[in-house]
Write a protein that holds these residues in place. Structure first.
Motif, short mmCIF file in Angstrom:
data_model
loop_
_atom_site.label_atom_id
_atom_site.label_comp_id
_atom_site.label_asym_id
_atom_site.label_seq_id
_atom_site.Cartn_x
_atom_site.Cartn_y
_atom_site.Cartn_z
N ARG A 1 0.83 -1.19 0.00
CA ARG A 1 0.00 0.00 0.00
C ARG A 1 0.87 1.25 0.00
O ARG A 1 1.92 1.29 0.63
CB ARG A 1 -0.88 0.06 1.26
CG ARG A 1 -1.93 -1.03 1.38
CD ARG A 1 -2.71 -0.80 2.66
NE ARG A 1 -3.60 -1.89 2.98
CZ ARG A 1 -4.85 -1.99 2.56
NH1 ARG A 1 -5.34 -1.04 1.79
NH2 ARG A 1 -5.59 -3.02 2.90
N PRO B 1 -4.48 1.88 5.36
CA PRO B 1 -5.91 1.82 5.02
C PRO B 1 -6.71 2.78 5.89
O PRO B 1 -6.29 3.13 7.00
CB PRO B 1 -6.27 0.36 5.31
CG PRO B 1 -5.27 -0.09 6.32
CD PRO B 1 -4.00 0.64 5.98
N PRO C 1 -9.46 4.15 8.55
CA PRO C 1 -9.95 3.49 9.77
C PRO C 1 -11.27 2.79 9.50
O PRO C 1 -12.09 3.27 8.71
CB PRO C 1 -10.12 4.66 10.75
CG PRO C 1 -10.22 5.88 9.89
CD PRO C 1 -9.38 5.61 8.70
N PRO C 2 -11.47 1.64 10.12
CA PRO C 2 -12.71 0.90 9.86
C PRO C 2 -13.93 1.69 10.33
O PRO C 2 -13.90 2.36 11.36
CB PRO C 2 -12.53 -0.39 10.67
CG PRO C 2 -11.50 -0.05 11.71
CD PRO C 2 -10.60 0.97 11.09
N LYS D 1 -17.31 -3.63 12.88
CA LYS D 1 -16.46 -2.79 12.04
C LYS D 1 -16.31 -3.41 10.66
O LYS D 1 -16.13 -4.62 10.53
CB LYS D 1 -15.07 -2.62 12.67
CG LYS D 1 -15.08 -1.86 13.99
CD LYS D 1 -13.67 -1.71 14.54
CE LYS D 1 -13.67 -0.91 15.84
NZ LYS D 1 -12.29 -0.75 16.38
N PRO E 1 -11.08 -3.79 6.45
CA PRO E 1 -10.34 -2.84 5.61
C PRO E 1 -10.33 -3.30 4.16
O PRO E 1 -10.45 -4.50 3.88
CB PRO E 1 -8.94 -2.86 6.22
CG PRO E 1 -8.82 -4.19 6.87
CD PRO E 1 -10.21 -4.50 7.38
#
Length: 285
Positions: free
Chosen positions: A151, A155, A157-158, A173, A176
């Motif tokens: 990446r 990522p 945040p959920p 949640k 990701p």
């Protein structure tokens, strides 16, 4: 071998600086195969790009790139889309740094749910991580081709949501989004601008693994990099608010930043067949 000889020789000449480790590594990289990409802009032929593959510097990544260019059980880069152009701004003008292709979405035979077998590195980017960690070739010039392995940013945040489970509301949640699968690739168009000459390397060296270099068709790549694209408006206060509250429209908009308005696709790709050596000439006395 070339770099090993060149470094001490160049370093001993007055006023000449020996090549950096990254440049020396690229000098040592050997083109073992050639692949081609016939690109199209809005279904109109744009030209052919020939890439020399560095088959020995990162063998798994290079074999993976070559296999997808050739097509394996119907899976490959054919019909994939150039999805983004990355820019660096200088004095109000944009300098294109690289163009990006997202690669393949799923490791299955097209039109079926049957997994593809025999792809070098398998169905994830995991096998490429050791090669990325050991990589020595930097993205310091135009024309380098590399696979996206990691990446570029963490990522998001959920997002939490309430769902009903067993008669009760519980908070869960969202998982990701998945990371790169090791098939997407980029082609650099610049090492950076005059203010930040190493910007391309700063962005890509920690996430991408160089697998080759453009041998022919750099003018085609530059033409694509110059196409109008969706501008990045992440500095807008409206966008910032939408992101902060988890508005999915902001996420969708962000994914489109840098995307050319024209549809740029790989119309055809494959291995460049080497011409057989000429037959020996018989000399008669």
């Amino acid at each position: 071998m070339v770099a090993a000889l060149a470094a001490p020789i160049l370093g001993s000449l007055p006023g000449v600086v020996a090549p950096s480790p990254a440049v020396a590594a690229e000098l040592e990289a050997k083109v073992t195969d050639k692949v081609f990409f016939d690109l199209a802009i809005d279904s109109e032929p744009a030209g052919r790009v020939v890439v020399g593959v560095f088959g020995e510097s990162s063998p798994i990544a290079a074999a993976r790139f070559k296999a997808l260019a050739a097509g394996i059980q119907g899976l490959g880069y054919r019909r994939s889309e150039i999805s983004a152009v990355e820019y660096e701004e200088e004095n109000g003008a944009d300098t294109p740094l690289f163009i990006a292709d997202n690669g393949v979405r799923a490791f299955v035979i097209p039109g079926s749910s049957t997994p593809v077998e025999g792809l070098p590195g398998g169905s994830s980017a995991d096998a490429l991580l050791p090669e990325l960690a050991a990589a020595t070739i930097s993205h310091d010039r135009a024309g380098l081709v590399s696979l996206t392995v990691e990446r570029g940013a963490p990522p998001p945040p959920p997002k939490e949501k309430l769902v009903s489970m067993n008669g009760k509301f519980v908070t869960v949640k969202d998982p990701p989004p998945p990371g790169p699968n090791g098939t997407g690739f980029v082609i650099t168009t610049s090492g950076g601008n005059s203010d930040t000459p190493g910007e391309t390397a700063a962005i890509l060296d920690r996430t991408n693994l160089v697998v080759g270099t453009v041998l022919e068709g750099m003018d085609v790549i530059e033409r694509i990099a110059g196409l109008p694209t969706v501008k990045d408006n992440s500095s807008s206060p409206f966008f910032a608010v939408a992101k902060s509250i988890g508005d999915k429209r902001a996420t969708v908009a962000e994914q489109a930043f840098g995307k050319p308005f024209a549809k740029v696709t790989v119309a055809k790709c494959g291995i460049v067949a080497e011409a057989p050596p000429p037959a020996p000439v018989e000399v008669t006395e």
